[in-house]
Design a protein around this motif. Structure first.
Motif, PDB file in Angstrom:
ATOM      1  N   ARG A 250       0.785  -1.237   0.000  1.00  0.00           N
ATOM      2  CA  ARG A 250       0.000   0.000   0.000  1.00  0.00           C
ATOM      3  C   ARG A 250       0.817   1.286   0.000  1.00  0.00           C
ATOM      4  NH1 ARG A 250      -5.026  -1.237  -1.146  1.00  0.00           N
ATOM      5  NH2 ARG A 250      -6.197  -0.520   0.613  1.00  0.00           N
ATOM      6  N   HIS A 251       2.069   1.228   0.358  1.00  0.00           N
ATOM      7  CA  HIS A 251       2.894   2.436   0.438  1.00  0.00           C
ATOM      8  C   HIS A 251       3.787   2.556  -0.795  1.00  0.00           C
ATOM      9  CE1 HIS A 251       2.199   1.286   4.756  1.00  0.00           C
ATOM     10  NE2 HIS A 251       1.698   2.508   4.714  1.00  0.00           N
TER      11      HIS A 251
ATOM     12  N   ASP B 275       8.682   5.566  -6.423  1.00  0.00           N
ATOM     13  CA  ASP B 275       7.351   4.954  -6.499  1.00  0.00           C
ATOM     14  C   ASP B 275       7.411   3.423  -6.464  1.00  0.00           C
ATOM     15  OD1 ASP B 275       4.615   5.547  -6.479  1.00  0.00           O
ATOM     16  OD2 ASP B 275       4.448   5.016  -8.590  1.00  0.00           O
ATOM     17  N   VAL B 276       8.262   2.885  -5.578  1.00  0.00           N
ATOM     18  CA  VAL B 276       8.381   1.431  -5.405  1.00  0.00           C
ATOM     19  C   VAL B 276       7.274   0.973  -4.459  1.00  0.00           C
ATOM     20  CG1 VAL B 276       9.856  -0.426  -4.542  1.00  0.00           C
ATOM     21  CG2 VAL B 276      10.871   1.524  -5.734  1.00  0.00           C
ATOM     22  N   PRO B 277       6.412   0.034  -4.873  1.00  0.00           N
ATOM     23  CA  PRO B 277       5.370  -0.462  -3.981  1.00  0.00           C
ATOM     24  C   PRO B 277       5.978  -1.231  -2.807  1.00  0.00           C
ATOM     25  CG  PRO B 277       4.928  -1.098  -6.256  1.00  0.00           C
ATOM     26  CD  PRO B 277       6.316  -0.554  -6.205  1.00  0.00           C
TER      27      PRO B 277
ATOM     28  N   ALA C 195       8.680  -5.794   0.157  1.00  0.00           N
ATOM     29  CA  ALA C 195       8.503  -5.369  -1.232  1.00  0.00           C
ATOM     30  C   ALA C 195       8.652  -6.591  -2.139  1.00  0.00           C
ATOM     31  CB  ALA C 195       9.528  -4.296  -1.583  1.00  0.00           C
ATOM     32  N   ASP C 196       8.608  -6.339  -3.432  1.00  0.00           N
ATOM     33  CA  ASP C 196       8.758  -7.380  -4.431  1.00  0.00           C
ATOM     34  C   ASP C 196      10.059  -8.152  -4.195  1.00  0.00           C
ATOM     35  OD1 ASP C 196       7.709  -8.300  -7.207  1.00  0.00           O
ATOM     36  OD2 ASP C 196       9.861  -7.989  -7.506  1.00  0.00           O
ATOM     37  N   PRO C 197      10.077  -9.456  -4.465  1.00  0.00           N
ATOM     38  CA  PRO C 197      11.300 -10.227  -4.218  1.00  0.00           C
ATOM     39  C   PRO C 197      12.490  -9.805  -5.080  1.00  0.00           C
ATOM     40  CG  PRO C 197       9.630 -11.605  -5.249  1.00  0.00           C
ATOM     41  CD  PRO C 197       8.993 -10.302  -4.931  1.00  0.00           C
ATOM     42  N   ASN C 198      12.254  -9.076  -6.163  1.00  0.00           N
ATOM     43  CA  ASN C 198      13.333  -8.682  -7.072  1.00  0.00           C
ATOM     44  C   ASN C 198      13.827  -7.255  -6.855  1.00  0.00           C
ATOM     45  OD1 ASN C 198      13.207 -11.203  -8.344  1.00  0.00           O
ATOM     46  ND2 ASN C 198      11.514 -10.501  -9.615  1.00  0.00           N
ATOM     47  N   ILE C 199      13.448  -6.618  -5.761  1.00  0.00           N
ATOM     48  CA  ILE C 199      13.878  -5.237  -5.510  1.00  0.00           C
ATOM     49  C   ILE C 199      15.400  -5.189  -5.349  1.00  0.00           C
ATOM     50  CG2 ILE C 199      13.564  -5.419  -3.018  1.00  0.00           C
ATOM     51  CD1 ILE C 199      12.649  -2.500  -3.037  1.00  0.00           C
ATOM     52  N   ASP C 200      16.013  -4.137  -5.896  1.00  0.00           N
ATOM     53  CA  ASP C 200      17.459  -3.937  -5.786  1.00  0.00           C
ATOM     54  C   ASP C 200      17.713  -2.988  -4.623  1.00  0.00           C
ATOM     55  OD1 ASP C 200      20.187  -3.851  -6.211  1.00  0.00           O
ATOM     56  OD2 ASP C 200      20.053  -2.456  -7.891  1.00  0.00           O
ATOM     57  N   CYS C 201      17.926  -3.559  -3.433  1.00  0.00           N
ATOM     58  CA  CYS C 201      18.129  -2.752  -2.223  1.00  0.00           C
ATOM     59  C   CYS C 201      19.116  -3.458  -1.301  1.00  0.00           C
ATOM     60  CB  CYS C 201      16.786  -2.536  -1.528  1.00  0.00           C
ATOM     61  SG  CYS C 201      16.873  -1.449  -0.089  1.00  0.00           S
ATOM     62  N   PRO C 202      20.412  -3.447  -1.650  1.00  0.00           N
ATOM     63  CA  PRO C 202      21.400  -4.085  -0.770  1.00  0.00           C
ATOM     64  C   PRO C 202      21.583  -3.280   0.523  1.00  0.00           C
ATOM     65  CG  PRO C 202      22.485  -2.972  -2.583  1.00  0.00           C
ATOM     66  CD  PRO C 202      21.009  -2.865  -2.844  1.00  0.00           C
ATOM     67  N   PRO C 203      22.141  -3.907   1.567  1.00  0.00           N
ATOM     68  CA  PRO C 203      22.422  -3.146   2.793  1.00  0.00           C
ATOM     69  C   PRO C 203      23.278  -1.908   2.468  1.00  0.00           C
ATOM     70  CG  PRO C 203      22.746  -5.482   3.175  1.00  0.00           C
ATOM     71  CD  PRO C 203      22.513  -5.310   1.699  1.00  0.00           C
ATOM     72  N   GLY C 204      22.924  -0.798   3.100  1.00  0.00           N
ATOM     73  CA  GLY C 204      23.627   0.461   2.842  1.00  0.00           C
ATOM     74  C   GLY C 204      22.871   1.362   1.892  1.00  0.00           C
ATOM     75  N   SER C 205      21.818   0.857   1.242  1.00  0.00           N
ATOM     76  CA  SER C 205      21.031   1.664   0.305  1.00  0.00           C
ATOM     77  C   SER C 205      20.286   2.764   1.048  1.00  0.00           C
ATOM     78  CB  SER C 205      20.017   0.788  -0.432  1.00  0.00           C
ATOM     79  OG  SER C 205      20.662  -0.175  -1.209  1.00  0.00           O
ATOM     80  N   ARG C 206      20.043   3.871   0.349  1.00  0.00           N
ATOM     81  CA  ARG C 206      19.223   4.950   0.897  1.00  0.00           C
ATOM     82  C   ARG C 206      17.776   4.696   0.511  1.00  0.00           C
ATOM     83  NH1 ARG C 206      22.960  10.160  -0.155  1.00  0.00           N
ATOM     84  NH2 ARG C 206      22.634   9.525  -2.291  1.00  0.00           N
ATOM     85  N   VAL C 207      16.899   4.802   1.495  1.00  0.00           N
ATOM     86  CA  VAL C 207      15.477   4.557   1.283  1.00  0.00           C
ATOM     87  C   VAL C 207      14.712   5.796   1.721  1.00  0.00           C
ATOM     88  CG1 VAL C 207      13.518   3.105   1.919  1.00  0.00           C
ATOM     89  CG2 VAL C 207      15.794   2.090   1.710  1.00  0.00           C
TER      90      VAL C 207
END
Length: 107
Positions: A11-12, A35-37, A63-75
């Motif tokens: 939802r976010h 705009d990543v769900p 999130a989706d299993p294919n999201i590219d968000c390794p540790p250290g990423s800015r969110v």
């Protein structure tokens, strides 16, 4: 059979700048993906960071299993706050009717 988290449950909307590594000038990040769900939970919880220290995570999202968000990423969270990804867990259950997703805890 459900293979990934249904989009209507995410939802976010968040933004992710994938961590690429450190350079002589500091941390480097990939292009921002907006705009990543996701489904965000802002309840604080204790997590163990990759370096072994215990840290209070300010937010956790799935999130989706294919999201590219390794540790250290800015969110960028839905409220506009910026956080750093501490832990990334990819949940899968091949052959079972359980949705696959990625769970990220942020500092």
């Amino acid at each position: 059979m459900v293979t990934r988290v249904p989009p209507f449950l995410l939802r976010h909307r968040i933004g992710v700048e994938p961590y690429l590594g450190d350079s002589a000038y500091g941390s480097t990040y990939g292009p921002a993906v907006e705009d990543v769900p996701a489904l965000v939970d802002t309840s604080p919880r204790m997590v163990r960071a990759p370096d072994g220290r215990e840290v209070l995570a300010a937010a956790t999202f799935i999130a989706d299993p294919n999201i590219d968000c390794p540790p250290g990423s800015r969110v960028t969270l839905p409220d506009g706050c910026t956080a750093t990804a501490l832990t990334v867990a990819r949940h899968t259950a091949p052959g079972l009717p359980v949705p696959a997703c990625t769970e990220v805890s942020c500092e």
